[in-house]
Design a protein around this motif. Structure first.
Motif, PDB file in Angstrom:
ATOM      1  N   TYR A 138       0.855  -1.184   0.000  1.00 14.53           N
ATOM      2  CA  TYR A 138       0.000   0.000   0.000  1.00 14.53           C
ATOM      3  C   TYR A 138       0.894   1.238   0.000  1.00 14.53           C
ATOM      4  CZ  TYR A 138       1.025  -0.144   5.036  1.00 14.53           C
ATOM      5  OH  TYR A 138       1.651  -0.202   6.243  1.00 14.53           O
ATOM      6  N   MET A 139       0.323   2.373  -0.317  1.00  8.98           N
ATOM      7  CA  MET A 139       1.071   3.633  -0.346  1.00  8.98           C
ATOM      8  C   MET A 139       0.880   4.371   0.974  1.00  8.98           C
ATOM      9  SD  MET A 139       2.661   3.712  -3.219  1.00  8.98           S
ATOM     10  CE  MET A 139       3.221   5.390  -3.360  1.00  8.98           C
ATOM     11  N   ASN A 140       1.966   4.920   1.500  1.00  5.75           N
ATOM     12  CA  ASN A 140       1.927   5.718   2.724  1.00  5.75           C
ATOM     13  C   ASN A 140       2.957   6.834   2.570  1.00  5.75           C
ATOM     14  OD1 ASN A 140       1.620   6.736   5.282  1.00  5.75           O
ATOM     15  ND2 ASN A 140       2.588   5.003   6.322  1.00  5.75           N
ATOM     16  N   GLN A 141       2.493   8.068   2.495  1.00  2.00           N
ATOM     17  CA  GLN A 141       3.361   9.227   2.316  1.00  2.00           C
ATOM     18  C   GLN A 141       4.291   9.052   1.113  1.00  2.00           C
ATOM     19  OE1 GLN A 141       5.296   9.869   6.083  1.00  2.00           O
ATOM     20  NE2 GLN A 141       3.415  10.554   7.067  1.00  2.00           N
ATOM     21  N   ASN A 142       3.690   8.658   0.002  1.00  2.00           N
ATOM     22  CA  ASN A 142       4.400   8.465  -1.270  1.00  2.00           C
ATOM     23  C   ASN A 142       5.466   7.376  -1.239  1.00  2.00           C
ATOM     24  OD1 ASN A 142       2.870  10.412  -2.612  1.00  2.00           O
ATOM     25  ND2 ASN A 142       4.217  12.050  -1.890  1.00  2.00           N
ATOM     26  N   LYS A 143       5.332   6.424  -0.315  1.00  2.00           N
ATOM     27  CA  LYS A 143       6.265   5.300  -0.248  1.00  2.00           C
ATOM     28  C   LYS A 143       5.468   4.008  -0.303  1.00  2.00           C
ATOM     29  CE  LYS A 143       9.793   7.696   2.270  1.00  2.00           C
ATOM     30  NZ  LYS A 143      10.952   7.567   3.057  1.00  2.00           N
ATOM     31  N   ILE A 144       6.073   2.998  -0.918  1.00  2.00           N
ATOM     32  CA  ILE A 144       5.452   1.678  -0.947  1.00  2.00           C
ATOM     33  C   ILE A 144       5.732   1.001   0.386  1.00  2.00           C
ATOM     34  CG2 ILE A 144       5.442  -0.591  -2.048  1.00  2.00           C
ATOM     35  CD1 ILE A 144       6.369   0.831  -4.623  1.00  2.00           C
ATOM     36  N   CYS A 145       4.660   0.525   1.026  1.00  2.00           N
ATOM     37  CA  CYS A 145       4.784  -0.103   2.340  1.00  2.00           C
ATOM     38  C   CYS A 145       4.074  -1.454   2.333  1.00  2.00           C
ATOM     39  CB  CYS A 145       4.169   0.789   3.414  1.00  2.00           C
ATOM     40  SG  CYS A 145       4.954   2.402   3.568  1.00  2.00           S
ATOM     41  N   ARG A 146       4.480  -2.302   3.258  1.00  2.00           N
ATOM     42  CA  ARG A 146       3.823  -3.592   3.486  1.00  2.00           C
ATOM     43  C   ARG A 146       3.873  -3.897   4.973  1.00  2.00           C
ATOM     44  NH1 ARG A 146       5.798  -8.244  -0.663  1.00  2.00           N
ATOM     45  NH2 ARG A 146       3.715  -9.063  -0.243  1.00  2.00           N
ATOM     46  N   ASP A 147       2.818  -4.512   5.467  1.00  2.00           N
ATOM     47  CA  ASP A 147       2.840  -5.052   6.822  1.00  2.00           C
ATOM     48  C   ASP A 147       3.438  -6.453   6.730  1.00  2.00           C
ATOM     49  OD1 ASP A 147       1.576  -2.748   7.669  1.00  2.00           O
ATOM     50  OD2 ASP A 147      -0.417  -3.634   7.627  1.00  2.00           O
TER      51      ASP A 147
END
Length: 143
Positions: free
Chosen positions: A107-116
């Motif tokens: 998912y996107m968070n503050q223009n960064k690709i993130c994953r849990d």
């Protein structure tokens, strides 16, 4: 009096290592071992313990930090190349501990690709973490 101070330091190190990362635990155990060896080998027990604790702290931190880097590298590899919900397993050659990582969808968070990601250790300890890919392309965990 000096023995009481040393005993207090040892107790704090042992209690604090339960919530520490590997580098911090390594530093604590290294300091404890160094203080013991220093106190036994130096003529001035207090100075020997202090010098030994300092050297042990540094060496323990270096070794513990390398273990952290290995495990973080494995988690980063799983975040980069593993499908969501799939399990990746590895065994740390230095510690002998086994781990698994199960990444979630990106998912996107503050223009960064993130994953849990859910990381499970040998003893069943589970860590739920968030990781984001930095501008340099490196995944960084944010517990």
């Amino acid at each position: 009096m000096k023995k009481m101070i040393l005993l207090t330091i040892i107790c704090v190190l042992m209690l604090g290592s339960g919530c520490a990362n590997k580098a911090q635990s390594g530093a604590g155990l290294g300091a404890l071992a160094g203080a013991t060896i220093g106190a036994l080998t130096f003529k001035n027990k207090a100075s020997g313990a202090a010098i030994g604790a300092g050297v042990g702290l540094l060496m323990g931190y270096i070794v513990g930090n390398e273990w952290d880097k290995y495990d973080e590298q494995k988690v980063a590899q799983s975040l980069e190349s593993t499908k969501s919900g799939e399990t990746v397993a590895w065994k740390n050659p230095d510690t002998g501990k086994s781990y698994t990582a199960v990444p979630s969808p990106a998912y996107m968070n503050q223009n960064k690709i993130c994953r849990d990601v859910t990381i499970t250790a040998d003893g069943g300890e589970k860590i739920m973490a968030k990781a984001c890919r930095g501008d340099d392309g490196v995944w960084r965990l944010n517990q």
